[in-house]
Design an enzyme around this catalytic site. Sequence first.
Site, PDB file in Angstrom:
ATOM      1  N   SER A 144       0.856  -1.192   0.000  1.00 18.84           N
ATOM      2  CA  SER A 144       0.000   0.000   0.000  1.00 18.84           C
ATOM      3  C   SER A 144       0.884   1.232   0.000  1.00 18.84           C
ATOM      4  CB  SER A 144      -0.899   0.022   1.241  1.00 18.84           C
ATOM      5  OG  SER A 144      -1.584   1.265   1.338  1.00 18.84           O
ATOM      6  N   TYR A 157      -1.897  -1.529  10.485  1.00 15.81           N
ATOM      7  CA  TYR A 157      -1.945  -1.816   9.051  1.00 15.81           C
ATOM      8  C   TYR A 157      -0.743  -1.225   8.331  1.00 15.81           C
ATOM      9  CZ  TYR A 157      -3.614  -1.469   4.201  1.00 15.81           C
ATOM     10  OH  TYR A 157      -3.734  -1.538   2.843  1.00 15.81           O
TER      11      TYR A 157
END
Length: 253
Positions: A144, A157
């Site tokens: 990401s 995350y």
Amino acid sequence: MPGPLNGHAALVTGATGGIGRVIAQRLAADGAAVVIAHLGDHPAATALAEHITRAGGTAMPLEADLRDPDAVRALCQHAHEQLGPIDILVSNAGAYPRVPWTETTPDHWSDALDTNLTSHFLLARELTPAMTASGHGRIITIGSVLAAAGRHDLTGYISAKAGLEGLTRALARELGPTGITANCVAPGSIRVPAEDAVVDDPEAMNTRQLARQCVKRRGSPADIAAAVAFLASDDAGFITGQTLRVDGGWILG
């Protein structure tokens, strides 16, 4: 199905999600036999496998909890038995738990790392022996851009995704001499149907996101699938240890 990946077998995790589903379809269209790995999403996995088969490809759904080493081992063994040696791993599955920093507990932290980092380690550990034996392998992790950008309420995350980039570089160094490449695709803001369930004002969100990007359209799962298909192909045989940001220029650097 003839294509640049003809004769190869791929395992795609999180393959019933918005991005994973399109990755699986693209690899099958390019000629790979595809394992559709999922967790408790039997109808979607079966429907995807049937769709790929009707289009002339080969696909098989398999369920596994990727946080469980025994389940990962069984998944990989079954995949090898049914489709032959898996030489393409697209490690896509993950979760996006939003928890404010002040409320983040050790359990939240552990869960985020188990789901978004350790699961990728377990898969690579199980699949690299067969890749090494064949002298060919592609490990493609899905990271990401938030690993570089940061964002509120996503400490676990983001930390896991940053770790995933490090794991990918380490695998590239470790496995390169055996004919295996390892690369990370880092999506930016990708438009998927699930977004509407978590965004209060989708139009306002679109406006904010497009202002950040150089390319003035939202990314799609097909953009991610195209990057994965390239990295899985022979054309990418001299590319390893890289993070490819597919984000419309959101994060430049």
